[in-house]
Design a protein around this motif. Sequence first.
Motif, PDB file in Angstrom:
ATOM      1  N   GLY A 128       3.284   8.415 -33.998  1.00  0.00           N
ATOM      2  CA  GLY A 128       4.669   8.579 -34.432  1.00  0.00           C
ATOM      3  C   GLY A 128       5.580   7.422 -34.067  1.00  0.00           C
ATOM      4  O   GLY A 128       6.804   7.543 -34.149  1.00  0.00           O
ATOM      5  N   ALA A 129       5.002   6.299 -33.685  1.00  0.00           N
ATOM      6  CA  ALA A 129       5.810   5.166 -33.208  1.00  0.00           C
ATOM      7  C   ALA A 129       6.484   4.388 -34.326  1.00  0.00           C
ATOM      8  O   ALA A 129       7.305   3.523 -34.054  1.00  0.00           O
ATOM      9  CB  ALA A 129       4.939   4.219 -32.379  1.00  0.00           C
ATOM     10  N   GLY A 130       6.130   4.641 -35.567  1.00  0.00           N
ATOM     11  CA  GLY A 130       6.681   3.841 -36.661  1.00  0.00           C
ATOM     12  C   GLY A 130       5.966   2.507 -36.727  1.00  0.00           C
ATOM     13  O   GLY A 130       4.767   2.417 -36.487  1.00  0.00           O
ATOM     14  N   THR A 131       6.702   1.457 -37.013  1.00  0.00           N
ATOM     15  CA  THR A 131       6.100   0.133 -37.167  1.00  0.00           C
ATOM     16  C   THR A 131       5.756  -0.466 -35.810  1.00  0.00           C
ATOM     17  O   THR A 131       6.584  -0.488 -34.900  1.00  0.00           O
ATOM     18  CB  THR A 131       7.038  -0.807 -37.932  1.00  0.00           C
ATOM     19  OG1 THR A 131       7.334  -0.218 -39.204  1.00  0.00           O
ATOM     20  CG2 THR A 131       6.408  -2.166 -38.150  1.00  0.00           C
ATOM     21  N   VAL A 132       4.524  -0.946 -35.713  1.00  0.00           N
ATOM     22  CA  VAL A 132       4.053  -1.596 -34.495  1.00  0.00           C
ATOM     23  C   VAL A 132       3.610  -3.013 -34.818  1.00  0.00           C
ATOM     24  O   VAL A 132       3.188  -3.311 -35.932  1.00  0.00           O
ATOM     25  CB  VAL A 132       2.887  -0.824 -33.825  1.00  0.00           C
ATOM     26  CG1 VAL A 132       3.326   0.552 -33.367  1.00  0.00           C
ATOM     27  CG2 VAL A 132       1.687  -0.724 -34.738  1.00  0.00           C
ATOM     28  N   ILE A 133       3.742  -3.877 -33.838  1.00  0.00           N
ATOM     29  CA  ILE A 133       3.224  -5.240 -33.903  1.00  0.00           C
ATOM     30  C   ILE A 133       2.112  -5.293 -32.873  1.00  0.00           C
ATOM     31  O   ILE A 133       2.365  -5.126 -31.678  1.00  0.00           O
ATOM     32  CB  ILE A 133       4.308  -6.285 -33.577  1.00  0.00           C
ATOM     33  CG1 ILE A 133       5.477  -6.167 -34.544  1.00  0.00           C
ATOM     34  CG2 ILE A 133       3.709  -7.696 -33.581  1.00  0.00           C
ATOM     35  CD1 ILE A 133       6.710  -6.965 -34.122  1.00  0.00           C
ATOM     36  N   VAL A 134       0.879  -5.480 -33.329  1.00  0.00           N
ATOM     37  CA  VAL A 134      -0.276  -5.463 -32.428  1.00  0.00           C
ATOM     38  C   VAL A 134      -0.760  -6.895 -32.219  1.00  0.00           C
ATOM     39  O   VAL A 134      -1.008  -7.626 -33.184  1.00  0.00           O
ATOM     40  CB  VAL A 134      -1.421  -4.605 -33.010  1.00  0.00           C
ATOM     41  CG1 VAL A 134      -2.591  -4.548 -32.033  1.00  0.00           C
ATOM     42  CG2 VAL A 134      -0.928  -3.193 -33.339  1.00  0.00           C
ATOM     43  N   SER A 135      -0.891  -7.261 -30.939  1.00  0.00           N
ATOM     44  CA  SER A 135      -1.441  -8.573 -30.596  1.00  0.00           C
ATOM     45  C   SER A 135      -2.709  -8.371 -29.773  1.00  0.00           C
ATOM     46  O   SER A 135      -2.941  -7.303 -29.209  1.00  0.00           O
ATOM     47  CB  SER A 135      -0.429  -9.412 -29.823  1.00  0.00           C
ATOM     48  OG  SER A 135      -0.261  -8.926 -28.502  1.00  0.00           O
ATOM     49  N   PHE A 136      -3.498  -9.418 -29.683  1.00  0.00           N
ATOM     50  CA  PHE A 136      -4.773  -9.387 -28.978  1.00  0.00           C
ATOM     51  C   PHE A 136      -4.774 -10.562 -28.014  1.00  0.00           C
ATOM     52  O   PHE A 136      -4.545 -11.696 -28.421  1.00  0.00           O
ATOM     53  CB  PHE A 136      -5.928  -9.472 -29.977  1.00  0.00           C
ATOM     54  CG  PHE A 136      -5.813  -8.432 -31.055  1.00  0.00           C
ATOM     55  CD1 PHE A 136      -6.321  -7.166 -30.854  1.00  0.00           C
ATOM     56  CD2 PHE A 136      -5.151  -8.709 -32.244  1.00  0.00           C
ATOM     57  CE1 PHE A 136      -6.190  -6.185 -31.826  1.00  0.00           C
ATOM     58  CE2 PHE A 136      -5.020  -7.745 -33.229  1.00  0.00           C
ATOM     59  CZ  PHE A 136      -5.533  -6.476 -33.020  1.00  0.00           C
ATOM     60  N   SER A 137      -5.018 -10.276 -26.744  1.00  0.00           N
ATOM     61  CA  SER A 137      -4.816 -11.285 -25.726  1.00  0.00           C
ATOM     62  C   SER A 137      -5.737 -11.019 -24.543  1.00  0.00           C
ATOM     63  O   SER A 137      -6.380  -9.977 -24.474  1.00  0.00           O
ATOM     64  CB  SER A 137      -3.346 -11.210 -25.274  1.00  0.00           C
ATOM     65  OG  SER A 137      -3.032 -12.203 -24.361  1.00  0.00           O
ATOM     66  N   PHE A 138      -5.781 -11.952 -23.623  1.00  0.00           N
ATOM     67  CA  PHE A 138      -6.391 -11.689 -22.322  1.00  0.00           C
ATOM     68  C   PHE A 138      -5.626 -12.472 -21.269  1.00  0.00           C
ATOM     69  O   PHE A 138      -5.083 -13.547 -21.528  1.00  0.00           O
ATOM     70  CB  PHE A 138      -7.902 -11.953 -22.313  1.00  0.00           C
ATOM     71  CG  PHE A 138      -8.344 -13.380 -22.499  1.00  0.00           C
ATOM     72  CD1 PHE A 138      -8.804 -14.122 -21.426  1.00  0.00           C
ATOM     73  CD2 PHE A 138      -8.343 -13.964 -23.761  1.00  0.00           C
ATOM     74  CE1 PHE A 138      -9.250 -15.423 -21.595  1.00  0.00           C
ATOM     75  CE2 PHE A 138      -8.795 -15.257 -23.949  1.00  0.00           C
ATOM     76  CZ  PHE A 138      -9.246 -15.994 -22.857  1.00  0.00           C
ATOM     77  N   VAL A 139      -5.555 -11.898 -20.080  1.00  0.00           N
ATOM     78  CA  VAL A 139      -4.676 -12.398 -19.026  1.00  0.00           C
ATOM     79  C   VAL A 139      -5.005 -13.824 -18.614  1.00  0.00           C
ATOM     80  O   VAL A 139      -4.102 -14.634 -18.395  1.00  0.00           O
ATOM     81  CB  VAL A 139      -4.702 -11.444 -17.803  1.00  0.00           C
ATOM     82  CG1 VAL A 139      -3.953 -12.037 -16.631  1.00  0.00           C
ATOM     83  CG2 VAL A 139      -4.121 -10.086 -18.186  1.00  0.00           C
ATOM     84  N   GLU A 140      -6.271 -14.171 -18.511  1.00  0.00           N
ATOM     85  CA  GLU A 140      -6.653 -15.498 -18.027  1.00  0.00           C
ATOM     86  C   GLU A 140      -6.605 -16.581 -19.107  1.00  0.00           C
ATOM     87  O   GLU A 140      -6.925 -17.735 -18.834  1.00  0.00           O
ATOM     88  CB  GLU A 140      -8.054 -15.441 -17.408  1.00  0.00           C
ATOM     89  CG  GLU A 140      -8.141 -14.540 -16.182  1.00  0.00           C
ATOM     90  CD  GLU A 140      -7.224 -14.974 -15.049  1.00  0.00           C
ATOM     91  OE1 GLU A 140      -7.092 -16.188 -14.808  1.00  0.00           O
ATOM     92  OE2 GLU A 140      -6.627 -14.087 -14.417  1.00  0.00           O
TER      93      GLU A 140
END
Length: 176
Positions: A48-60
């Motif tokens: 139910g969040a509506g529009t999301v922007i999804v990214s893909f990452s890693f901390v290091e």
Amino acid sequence: MHRLLLVLATLPTIAWADRPATERLALPDAPMTDSSYRVEGFVSRLHGAGTVIVSFSFVECTTLCPITNAILAEVDDRIVAERLPLTIVTLTIDPVNDTPAKLAEAAQAVGASDRWLWLTAAPVDTFLLLDSFGLPAGPIEDHNPMLLIGNVGTGEFQRIVGLPEPDGLIDLATGF
């Protein structure tokens, strides 16, 4: 920050005149843990969040992830300031090393608001979700900058490969 802006200025950005086509994704409700240690299914959490922007990452990551996070930090600032109905989701691609505590540190380092979720999961669940998003398998160091804008409830998304300008990303997301 000025050095980061100089780097951003030299990188290719997305031309928004040619908006990418939408695609329907079948996302699993894989259990995900956020940076506050709350566990909930990916779809259940964001349905139910509506529009999301999804990214893909890693901390290091020391190459593209910090640049993507800087772009998203500007987007996050505008989401909060303008009360935009958007949510940012960063999904780690290194579930073995990126614990909720490390994600919390990364979120704090970029000044992420509560509208920006940082998620990790067991490796099998992470890879299942990454596969459903269409991310190619391979060494995490070789990942391309990619964002998905969409609605988890409907499964409709637009794939953005590259480094968008914050204003263009917000325009695309608010028009989704």
